[in-house]
Scaffold this motif. Sequence first.
Motif, PDB file in Angstrom:
ATOM      1  N   MET A  46       0.843  -1.199   0.000  1.00  0.00           N
ATOM      2  CA  MET A  46       0.000   0.000   0.000  1.00  0.00           C
ATOM      3  C   MET A  46       0.880   1.251   0.000  1.00  0.00           C
ATOM      4  O   MET A  46       0.586   2.236  -0.684  1.00  0.00           O
ATOM      5  N   GLY A  78       2.232   1.568  -3.519  1.00  0.00           N
ATOM      6  CA  GLY A  78       1.177   1.981  -4.437  1.00  0.00           C
ATOM      7  C   GLY A  78       0.747   3.408  -4.199  1.00  0.00           C
ATOM      8  O   GLY A  78       0.557   4.179  -5.140  1.00  0.00           O
ATOM      9  N   PHE A  79       0.624   3.798  -2.944  1.00  0.00           N
ATOM     10  CA  PHE A  79       0.209   5.157  -2.618  1.00  0.00           C
ATOM     11  C   PHE A  79       1.274   6.153  -3.045  1.00  0.00           C
ATOM     12  O   PHE A  79       0.972   7.289  -3.414  1.00  0.00           O
ATOM     13  N   SER A  94       3.107   5.888  -5.689  1.00  0.00           N
ATOM     14  CA  SER A  94       3.049   6.043  -7.140  1.00  0.00           C
ATOM     15  C   SER A  94       1.708   6.567  -7.625  1.00  0.00           C
ATOM     16  O   SER A  94       1.578   6.999  -8.772  1.00  0.00           O
ATOM     17  N   ALA A  95       0.702   6.501  -6.753  1.00  0.00           N
ATOM     18  CA  ALA A  95      -0.651   6.893  -7.171  1.00  0.00           C
ATOM     19  C   ALA A  95      -0.757   8.346  -7.623  1.00  0.00           C
ATOM     20  O   ALA A  95      -1.485   8.621  -8.587  1.00  0.00           O
TER      21      ALA A  95
END
Lengths: 257, 473
Positions: free
Chosen positions: B226, B229-230, B232-233
């Motif tokens: 997470m 991912g966060f 790169s979000a």
Amino acid sequence: MKTLIYATTVSCAFAAGCGRKQPKTPTNEAPPEPVDVVVEVVPEEIPLANVEADGPNEGIANFRGFAVVQDLLRSRLVAVDAADAFDLGRYLDSPNLFRIEGLPALLGVQTGDGVTSGFRNGKANALSMALWHLTTQGVAEEAAAMACAPETVEAPEPELIVIGGMVFGERPAPEPVVYADGLLDELRTLCAGDTAALGAVWDRVISADAPQEERDAYLADFSGGGVAAAVTAAGGVRAARSALAAAMMNPHFLIRK
Amino acid sequence: MQKLSRRSLLKSTAATAAAVSLPTGGLFSFGDTALAAEDRPFFLFVTIPDGMDSSYLFDARPLALTAAGIKSNYLGEEPVIWEGRNGQKTLATALTASLKPFRDDFSVLNGVVMAASFDGHNQNLNFLLTGNPFGGDSFIPHLNKLDPRGERRTPLDAVQTGRLFAEISNDDASLPLSPREARALVTRLAAVDPLATDDPVYLAIANRFRANEGGQGRFSKAASLMRDGFGSAPRLAAMLRGMELPPERDPQDTSGAFDDSLAIVASLFKAGTTRSAVVEVRPDAEPNQFALLDTHSADAARRSGAMIGSVAAKVARIFGMLKATPTSDGRSLFDRTVILVASEFSRTMRQTSFKIDQTGTDHNPLTNSVLIGGAGIKGGLVLGESDTQTVDETPTGAHLALDRSHLMIMGRPFDFATMRPSLTRPNEYHAGEYLSFASVANTIYRRFGIEDGKHFTLERNGPAAPVISALLA
């Protein structure tokens, strides 16, 4: 990171253990002659792919999934007698008709039948985190606006009937979501710039899903000198929205244990 | 003598190497500059759903077979020879006219065997994408990975403008993005607080991922994902918000939806947002008709010509769009993209108990035609062949074992050494002797530099299906 620490430790351990190995001897005996240590690599019947213990799907918890999160939010945030109107898919423009598909399916979904049945898309990546952000922001914005600026809340519009990605028509506008009175009171407190309701917001969203230290960290971040304290102190819809969204984005809420 | 196990030695050296090469930012690098520096192309899969009859395009049959009651043909025209630059020939109908300007840009593969033991749409689409009729990992997301656990080179593995009704287990970074969905997504992204790494609320959220990732268990590993991912979000969200959107249309107006889909795909390729795209091409519908290539009924089969003609025209528009779209490195999007055009299977020659001019067609997984071209793929070739080319030809024992009533056309055995149809007439069916879609997928894998360990096999624990080496430039 853990693997690096482990491997480094192992390497150091080997480094410490390499070299001359001198067995313990009684003090009245002469120590043995030093022996040159030759390190011999012993091939094992283990494929190289298993050098790293972590595969893409090995030993990593999944998201709870879109359906479970929807049910939790419905039970924790929405008024009891209006629960049916809450459809988490609406915040991704994909209301659930017959099954979870489209963008919501990227947030963890049980799918397939028989031998093909499984839980898919349960691991985080940039796309799913962006979509969770969208979803939680949508819910938080709506709830905060209803609490603190109800005049800005627009009435729901008719929805497209989309099945398998194809549009089959339109259905009437859904009933507006009715959030629990307690939640709206807590959000109004936050809109006034008062952090007293932070704990209540956390407890409402998270319930008993997270340890105490996680709650303490949340309160610390959004009050006092915390990283987001200025947002809370400024009040307004943003304060309420941010506090609610941050609780919903907590890993203890989104990840299945 | 002191012994170190190979495993522990490799672990320590791998850790050392990882410590040197750990990325400092997100999990991937993207943007036109980065992509221009690497040779890995884009991938465009043009899917034609519902099982298109390949005899209406590049695997045609003479009318003599229709006159003999063997094969239905509602076009009523003699096909013409379509010769490849490799000297192999096939018969093509007039419906291929729209593709003639691009004949050197793509190659025709005929006689491609799909999931020979299954005739269902889903099973054959599963086989096409995963090499397994029951589904699994699709080859398309693999094209975006450097290695089995490597970084994604673009934040999205694929975008899909239609729905693939297949059992895919690795499409977590594949975004459904019809024009309607693209507009809705951009609107939503613009309406919420933007993801910004210097935003205090973003930081408060990210703090919790970091705080929870330090443990040993599954939850901590999930929190780590997470955090990644966060991290790169925000960049991905910015790329999606920056999508070039076509003009808004009535959601039920499908007339311009196809061009809109192409525009979105081109925009995302140029921005380096996605490695692959899946574009669904459906036939145009006549007024008050529902166009479906799954022509089980005679009425639907009679409309095959019009429907498949419209499909061919759309495929030609795709080629044209790719060639007309420049990239920042002075080439065209066609030069940077591998294109695959395929349906999940072809059709039977006829149905039993119906006259040849009153018959529909059923599913035929024993043959299929595939078009492939683009970056690093040789165009202008004709490879593979299917049987039942003349009235007098009798099917092999292998064919009859799978199709006792000879209702189907089947791919001929294929010699991968000479890249030509084999003259053998086997009595038993062995998948390795035929040109299978698994070979098509493996050829794409090879083009993208994906290691052989990922390649599709033709049977459990069997060898990888051979690569179609003649296609690789």
